[in-house]
Enzyme design. Structure first.
Site, PDB file in Angstrom:
ATOM      1  CG  ASN A 132      -2.147   0.847   1.095  1.00 46.04           C
ATOM      2  OD1 ASN A 132      -2.567   1.493   2.038  1.00 46.04           O
ATOM      3  ND2 ASN A 132      -2.733   0.883  -0.080  1.00 46.04           N
ATOM      4  CB  SER A 151      -1.916  -5.031  -2.550  1.00 40.41           C
ATOM      5  OG  SER A 151      -1.231  -4.738  -3.741  1.00 40.41           O
ATOM      6  CD  GLU A 163      -2.508   3.877   7.596  1.00 39.22           C
ATOM      7  OE1 GLU A 163      -2.052   2.961   8.303  1.00 39.22           O
ATOM      8  OE2 GLU A 163      -3.191   3.685   6.566  1.00 39.22           O
ATOM      9  CG  ASP A 219      -8.332   5.557   1.979  1.00 37.19           C
ATOM     10  OD1 ASP A 219      -8.110   5.543   0.753  1.00 37.19           O
ATOM     11  OD2 ASP A 219      -7.554   6.075   2.794  1.00 37.19           O
ATOM     12  CD  GLU A 260      -5.948  14.864  -0.651  1.00 38.95           C
ATOM     13  OE1 GLU A 260      -5.262  13.832  -0.737  1.00 38.95           O
ATOM     14  OE2 GLU A 260      -6.594  15.173   0.374  1.00 38.95           O
TER      15      GLU A 260
END
Ligand SMILES: *[C@@H]1O[C@H](CO)[C@@H](O)[C@H](O)[C@H]1NC(C)=O
Ligand SMILES: *[C@@H]1O[C@H](CO)[C@@H](O)[C@H](O)[C@H]1NC(C)=O
Ligand SMILES: *[C@@H]1O[C@H](CO)[C@@H](O)[C@H](O)[C@H]1NC(C)=O
Ligand SMILES: *[C@@H]1O[C@H](CO)[C@@H](O)[C@H](O)[C@H]1NC(C)=O
Ligand SMILES: *[C@@H]1O[C@H](CO)[C@@H](O)[C@H](O)[C@H]1NC(C)=O
Length: 385
Positions: free
Chosen positions: A24, A34, A102, A136, A339
């Protein structure tokens, strides 16, 4: 920047050598999940520009390993269509059942409403699997878009993952041919044909003109084979429903399909003044309405162009102009690339999710450059909203 591009690919190949899949992220704590598999396509693109056969030779064994990762064990699902034919498709499935390192505090808090450790562990896996998908988080993975604890990523056969794998299989066949490995090439040509069939049988919905995610439910299983049911196609429109446009489509009625898909995209509600929204649900999650993310704009635009249809090209250019304009105006306003963008209005970056919206972004810059290369600076691109 061919050397930089090769360097990135070489790093990803070394991760596969060591772990069996692309992580990832290149950190120890990302080693149990992944990411969307697009390494093969990167290698084909680099080869296309450089003709570097050594890179192809060096990468091919890693691509075979990565393909195996996605087509075995918990990632592989067998599903029987309405006519009784069996198909293999793939799903995201993180090998992790703890809070994401994280985002440990946030995940623990999300799971704190659940009654016991088993349910918490299941949720942690679903959240990590959503991170693996790149989306996500999103109502796309939830049975209730207002409730993150209903995230069920591993119970879904995702359209985009399987379109990426189809592209991977076509790419492996192409690369294997280049280096004279013809039996590998024919094996992957056949694998691609099978996945194309599976995508058409399981995901395609002619009434909607879209490919739809498929929800697996336990009641459909017998002996590890799921039985396809129309009502388990998720009828909601997501940007990912259009990703199969991006892979070659070998159907003879390709033009009819593409015409339908173009109509469907235009009337879906996803096409907004400043680009394509990820979903139609405004949940406050960052992969939901009103956000648009760069890679999906690019994949859909490229897919529309690839069809060769005039009306698809017109729509592709229209989306590109909306996207370029909002990127430019927002840059002028804020001094940065972002982003993600709020596609409901020109000149606004996106929000929502669990962290502050990030600036500077590689994929935002890359998509703008690719669109400018494709279309030039469009005459009808006004530099204000
Ligand atoms: C690169 O891609 C283009 C467009 O698909 C194709 O026409 C060309 O033949 C490719 N070049 C090589 C070296 O594969
Ligand atoms: C699909 O798999 C099931 C279970 O293994 C089997 O009974 C059935 O014959 C298979 N269908 C076809 C068409 O091969
Ligand atoms: C992560 O993967 C490693 C290697 O496959 C495995 O040993 C470990 O149990 C996994 N961790 C979790 C929390 O599942
Ligand atoms: C969805 O979740 C919200 C927030 O937890 C809740 O208020 C609502 O009742 C749920 N809807 C359904 C249909 O369960
Ligand atoms: C699809 O449309 C393109 C562009 O209009 C045309 O060149 C091509 O022949 C068509 N293909 C089929 C199978 O009809």
């Amino acid at each position: 920047m061919y050397e930089t591009a090769k360097g990135i690919v070489t790093n990803l190949v070394s991760l596969i050598d060591q772990f069996g899949y692309v992580l990832n992220g290149a950190r120890a704590y990302y080693s149990n999940r992944s990411q969307p598999p697009v390494l093969a396509t990167m290698i084909v693109d680099i080869f296309n520009q450089t003709g570097d056969l050594n890179l192809v030779r060096r990468s091919l064994p890693a691509l075979l390993k990565e393909n195996h990762f996605w087509n075995s064990g918990i990632h592989k699902v067998t599903i029987q269509d309405a006519q009784g034919s069996n198909h293999s498709l793939s799903r995201y499935y993180a090998m992790w059942n703890k809070p994401r390192p994280e985002s440990s505090t946030i995940d623990s808090k999300t799971a704190s409403v659940l009654p016991n450790i088993c349910e918490k562990r299941e949720l942690y896996r679903e959240l990590a699997s959503a991170a693996e998908s790149g989306w996500d988080f999103s109502s796309r993975w939830m049975s209730n878009g207002s409730d993150l604890t209903t995230t069920s990523t591993t119970s879904i056969l995702p359209v985009d993952l399987n379109a990426f794998l189809l592209k991977m299989e076509l790419d492996i066949a192409f690369l294997a041919n280049l280096v004279g490995e013809s039996s590998t090439a024919s094996h992957f040509t056949e694998a691609a044909q099978n996945r194309q069939k599976a995508i058409n049988c399981i995901f395609w919905n002619a009434e909607m003109g879209q490919w739809l995610d498929y929800w697996l439910t336990n009641s459909d299983t017998s002996e590890d084979i799921y039985k396809w049911e129309d009502l388990h196609q998720n009828k909601k429109s997501f940007a990912s429903n259009f990703v199969p446009l991006w892979t070659e489509n070998s159907c003879s009625d390709n033009n009819i399909t593409t015409q339908k898909v173009v109509q469907s995209l235009m009337s879906s509600g996803l096409l907004q003044p400043a680009g394509i929204a990820m979903t139609l649900s405004n949940t406050g999650q960052q992969w939901d309405f009103p956000n648009g993310w760069p890679p999906l704009q690019h994949i859909i635009i490229e897919g529309l162009l690839r069809s060769g249809l005039e009306e698809a090209r017109t729509l592709a250019k229209d989306i590109a102009i909306r996207w370029l304009r909002t990127n430019y105006v927002t840059y002028k306003k804020t001094g940065a690339m972002h982003e993600k963008y709020d596609v409901t209005k020109c000149g606004a970056y996106g929000g929502g999710g669990e962290y502050m919206s990030q600036t500077g972004f590689g994929w935002s810059n890359g998509v703008v450059l690719a669109l400018l290369e494709e279309f030039g600076w469009p005459e009808d691109l006004k530099i204000d909203c």
